[in-house]
Scaffold this motif. Structure first.
Motif, mmCIF file in Angstrom:
data_model
loop_
_atom_site.group_PDB
_atom_site.id
_atom_site.type_symbol
_atom_site.label_atom_id
_atom_site.label_comp_id
_atom_site.label_asym_id
_atom_site.label_seq_id
_atom_site.Cartn_x
_atom_site.Cartn_y
_atom_site.Cartn_z
ATOM 1 N N GLU A 81 -18.190 8.865 115.046
ATOM 2 C CA GLU A 81 -17.890 10.030 114.202
ATOM 3 C C GLU A 81 -17.000 11.038 114.920
ATOM 4 O O GLU A 81 -16.089 11.597 114.316
ATOM 5 C CB GLU A 81 -19.190 10.691 113.730
ATOM 6 N N ARG B 96 -13.427 9.583 115.112
ATOM 7 C CA ARG B 96 -12.727 9.612 113.826
ATOM 8 C C ARG B 96 -12.450 11.040 113.373
ATOM 9 O O ARG B 96 -11.405 11.322 112.780
ATOM 10 C CB ARG B 96 -13.537 8.821 112.788
ATOM 11 N N TRP C 86 -6.108 15.411 108.384
ATOM 12 C CA TRP C 86 -6.780 15.897 107.190
ATOM 13 C C TRP C 86 -6.613 14.946 105.995
ATOM 14 O O TRP C 86 -7.570 14.593 105.310
ATOM 15 C CB TRP C 86 -6.203 17.278 106.921
ATOM 16 N N MET D 128 -12.418 9.120 102.537
ATOM 17 C CA MET D 128 -13.599 9.565 101.778
ATOM 18 C C MET D 128 -13.480 9.183 100.308
ATOM 19 O O MET D 128 -14.441 8.732 99.690
ATOM 20 C CB MET D 128 -13.759 11.088 101.907
ATOM 21 N N THR E 219 -14.062 5.468 100.064
ATOM 22 C CA THR E 219 -15.472 5.164 100.323
ATOM 23 C C THR E 219 -16.312 5.515 99.090
ATOM 24 O O THR E 219 -17.207 4.773 98.693
ATOM 25 C CB THR E 219 -15.961 5.972 101.547
ATOM 26 N N VAL F 263 -20.678 15.266 99.431
ATOM 27 C CA VAL F 263 -19.582 15.183 100.401
ATOM 28 C C VAL F 263 -20.128 14.746 101.761
ATOM 29 O O VAL F 263 -19.549 13.889 102.435
ATOM 30 C CB VAL F 263 -18.833 16.533 100.505
ATOM 31 N N ILE G 214 -20.897 10.978 101.643
ATOM 32 C CA ILE G 214 -19.697 10.132 101.744
ATOM 33 C C ILE G 214 -19.140 10.186 103.170
ATOM 34 O O ILE G 214 -18.687 9.186 103.709
ATOM 35 C CB ILE G 214 -18.598 10.580 100.747
ATOM 36 N N ALA G 215 -19.195 11.365 103.759
ATOM 37 C CA ALA G 215 -18.709 11.500 105.144
ATOM 38 C C ALA G 215 -19.530 10.620 106.080
ATOM 39 O O ALA G 215 -18.984 9.959 106.965
ATOM 40 C CB ALA G 215 -18.763 12.958 105.584
ATOM 41 N N ALA G 216 -20.842 10.581 105.861
ATOM 42 C CA ALA G 216 -21.697 9.756 106.722
ATOM 43 C C ALA G 216 -21.352 8.283 106.532
ATOM 44 O O ALA G 216 -21.258 7.530 107.503
ATOM 45 C CB ALA G 216 -23.165 10.021 106.410
ATOM 46 N N SER H 88 -18.525 7.158 105.731
ATOM 47 C CA SER H 88 -17.177 6.994 106.293
ATOM 48 C C SER H 88 -17.164 7.159 107.802
ATOM 49 O O SER H 88 -16.106 7.029 108.412
ATOM 50 C CB SER H 88 -16.213 8.030 105.695
ATOM 51 N N ARG H 89 -18.316 7.480 108.386
ATOM 52 C CA ARG H 89 -18.413 7.731 109.837
ATOM 53 C C ARG H 89 -17.437 8.818 110.271
ATOM 54 O O ARG H 89 -16.671 8.664 111.221
ATOM 55 C CB ARG H 89 -18.153 6.454 110.630
ATOM 56 N N ILE H 90 -17.448 9.897 109.501
ATOM 57 C CA ILE H 90 -16.652 11.064 109.873
ATOM 58 C C ILE H 90 -17.601 12.243 109.963
ATOM 59 O O ILE H 90 -18.451 12.435 109.084
ATOM 60 C CB ILE H 90 -15.539 11.349 108.832
ATOM 61 N N ASN H 91 -17.483 13.003 111.027
ATOM 62 C CA ASN H 91 -18.310 14.183 111.197
ATOM 63 C C ASN H 91 -17.486 15.388 110.768
ATOM 64 O O ASN H 91 -16.557 15.775 111.460
ATOM 65 C CB ASN H 91 -18.726 14.302 112.662
ATOM 66 N N LEU H 92 -17.786 15.955 109.613
ATOM 67 C CA LEU H 92 -16.949 17.030 109.075
ATOM 68 C C LEU H 92 -17.342 18.390 109.633
ATOM 69 O O LEU H 92 -18.519 18.670 109.858
ATOM 70 C CB LEU H 92 -17.066 17.074 107.555
ATOM 71 N N GLN H 93 -16.322 19.221 109.830
ATOM 72 C CA GLN H 93 -16.571 20.616 110.183
ATOM 73 C C GLN H 93 -16.923 21.375 108.891
ATOM 74 O O GLN H 93 -16.593 20.927 107.799
ATOM 75 C CB GLN H 93 -15.324 21.241 110.814
ATOM 76 N N GLU I 84 -14.206 22.023 106.413
ATOM 77 C CA GLU I 84 -13.711 20.789 105.801
ATOM 78 C C GLU I 84 -14.585 20.384 104.618
ATOM 79 O O GLU I 84 -14.093 19.865 103.617
ATOM 80 C CB GLU I 84 -13.675 19.657 106.841
ATOM 81 N N LEU J 138 -13.056 19.806 100.956
ATOM 82 C CA LEU J 138 -13.148 18.468 100.373
ATOM 83 C C LEU J 138 -13.911 18.498 99.050
ATOM 84 O O LEU J 138 -13.592 17.737 98.140
ATOM 85 C CB LEU J 138 -13.815 17.498 101.350
#
Lengths: 480, 94
Positions: A338, A341, A347, A354, A357, B7, B10-12, B14-19, B22, B26
């Motif tokens: 995480e 990525r 952005w 997303m 996904t 959100v 979906i981020a989890a 996607s394996r993205i850790n959002l600030q 963000e 989003l």
């Protein structure tokens, strides 16, 4: 005339007659890059001449400098898709198109800027910052192959390769006043092209004129056992179709493309081009592609779904960036994925991963992804039907000329809609070319798009060449 | 409007850790795009077959022959952390 300002076929003629050497051209183009790239920022990386010595000293007959989009692997050269996540990645192999070009002596002079992972229509989404349009440096060059288009238009390369998933060759070609071709899906090997949407991506030429486009397509087209989706269809010599004869060819004008949102100067230039084709002996009739208005929505389901899957491989383990957070949030390995990525992707990449996904996730698959694939069938059928009657479909390439840097950056949907005329060709898998057809009052180039049935690149080149012979647009030079 | 929890879910995936900022942005832009995509619901696609791929290809095979490939060291050297032919990662199993 300066060597850098000439087309590949003009230069190749002079090399054959020994009037100039390939080194002369290389010097001229490198000098041009040094003089103007500070303003244009077409390149993310230049390649030393020594690295091209095999090509320069070999027997190849195409020893002119070519610019390569930063998502096409060049062995041993950093290749990053203009993304932080691929920082430092030096592919241990070359894309098939690169090997083919180098066998023929092509000089890979550098790699060009792009929207990160080809996600964009302006080259603003690059980790290296935006490229600029050589016709007006306050404007975008288009995208995602904006660096390649700007390099060719600014005479910083003799020709270039780009990739096109939803218009990424044709729209920047249009914005920069050059020729750009998206071949039929499967015409050119995708081996070594870092994947965005595997069922839509194609590599293609960006050139100063139609003759160069035919020559470059000759060099890169054909079946490749390293890409199982490349088509085993014979490759003709595309230059034989540059006959300047379009008498009796049938051109369809899709009424769904001439709608609100199409700028008046673009409409006028395209209408004048239609008159030019009529004068040349082609017949022109209206055609309907009824599912046109659904193309952008379909594309943003299909393309992002495929992208979310393709970009899952960037996890920090095998290559590219790796980031480990200092504190444990979930588990150390998931935190690594995480954090990598989060820091590695820009952005727009995050937004598209997303979105893809989401449309593939449990409970939404039928409503989004499956429905998108079904509408894709309808869009393809529209074209199948049109090509029963017509040899080509003629449209604007983009509804507008180049927009200003920053103008659409905050509104992704308006950016997506700038590809409204180019996306359908990718969904249907058909070839399409953009050629210059005029200028706006602000001296920004306007592009014309021709589409044809699968593997009819010959038809596109024939029509494009005949138009080019009758018009002055490709001879206009940038004010740099 | 997509919720904050959606959100983050979906981020989890996607394996993205959002600030924090963000997540908010989003919520809005993804909702805008999904609303635009809703237009596909106007079409009746009950009897339409999906297109996943435009070429009439199936099961492309090649000969099962031994050929030279990249050296292991060439590939491993692309990773920032590896040792004795293996990728090094944080501890996965307790």
């Amino acid at each position: 005339m300066n060597l850098f300002a000439q087309s590949a076929h003009e230069l190749l003629d002079q090399i054959r007659s020994r009037a100039i050497s390939p080194e002369d051209i290389d010097d001229s183009v490198r000098g041009r890059i040094a003089a103007v790239d500070g303003r244009i920022k077409a390149y993310v990386r230049l390649r030393d001449r020594e690295k091209n010595s095999a090509s320069l000293q070999g027997n190849g007959s195409f020893k002119v400098p070519i610019a390569i989009k930063d998502n096409i692997c060049v062995k041993g050269e950093e290749t990053t898709c203009s993304s932080k996540i691929l920082q430092g990645f030096k592919p241990p192999y070359s894309a098939t198109v690169i090997s083919k070009l180098q066998e023929k002596g092509a000089i890979v002079i550098g790699q060009t800027n792009m929207d990160e992972f080809a996600f964009g229509s302006s080259t603003e989404n690059s980790a290296f910052g935006p490229s600029r349009n050589p016709w007006n440096t306050d404007c975008v060059p288009g995208g995602s192959s904006g660096g390649s288009a700007a390099a060719v238009a600014a005479h910083e390369a003799i020709w270039a390769l780009g990739s096109d998933t939803g218009g990424s060759i044709r729209q920047p070609a249009s914005f920069c006043g050059i020729v750009g071709l998206k071949p039929t899906y499967g015409r050119v090997s995708r081996y070594g092209l870092i994947a965005f949407a595997s069922s839509l991506d194609q590599i293609g030429p960006l050139t100063k004129d139609v003759t160069d486009c035919a020559l470059l397509l000759n060099l890169i087209a054909g079946h490749d056992e390293m890409d199982s989706t490349s088509a085993n269809v014979a490759v003709p010599d595309y230059t034989q179709f540059l006959t300047n004869d379009v008498k009796g060819l049938k051109i369809g004008i899709p009424k769904e493309y001439f709608i609100e949102g199409l700028d008046a100067p673009v409409r006028q230039a395209v209408n004048e081009a239609v008159e030019e084709f009529k004068k040349a002996g082609a017949t022109v009739k209206e055609v309907s592609l009824p599912h046109t208005e659904y193309a952008v929505a379909t594309y943003y389901i299909v393309a992002t779904a495929e992208a979310s899957s393709n970009l899952a491989r960037f996890d920090g383990i095998q290559y590219g960036l790796r980031e480990q957070p200092k504190t444990v949030r979930k588990t150390p390995i998931i935190d690594l994925y995480e954090e990598t990525r989060d820091r590695g992707f820009g952005w727009e990449a995050k937004r598209r991963i997303m979105l893809g996904t989401y449309s593939l996730s449990s409970g939404y698959y039928d409503a989004y992804y499956l429905r998108g694939q079904k509408v894709r069938t309808l869009i393809k059928q529209d074209f199948d039907e049109a090509f029963q009657e017509f040899d080509t479909v003629l449209t604007p390439t983009s509804p507008t000329t180049a927009f200003r840097i920053g103008e659409k950056a905050a509104d992704p949907l308006s950016m997506y809609l700038s590809d409204i005329y180019t996306i359908s060709a990718n969904l249907a898998g058909i070839p399409a070319i953009s050629i210059p057809c005029g200028f706006s009052r602000e001296r920004l180039p306007i592009g014309l798009q021709l589409l044809a049935k699968p593997f009819a690149e010959d038809m596109l080149l024939r029509l494009a060449f005949a138009y080019e012979q009758r018009t002055p647009w490709h001879k206009e030079s940038v004010p740099l | 409007m997509l919720s904050r929890e959606q959100v983050q879910y979906i981020a989890a995936l996607s394996r993205i850790n959002l600030q924090e900022e963000e997540i908010v942005l989003l919520q809005k832009t993804l909702t805008d795009i999904l609303t635009y995509i809703e237009k596909l619901k106007k079409l009746d696609v009950a009897n339409v077959k999906p297109t996943s791929h435009v070429l009439p290809l199936e099961n492309v095979f090649r000969d099962d022959a031994v050929k030279p490939s990249l050296a292991q060291s060439e590939v491993m050297n692309l990773s920032v952390s590896h040792s004795r032919g293996a990728f090094k990662v944080p501890q996965v199993i307790e």
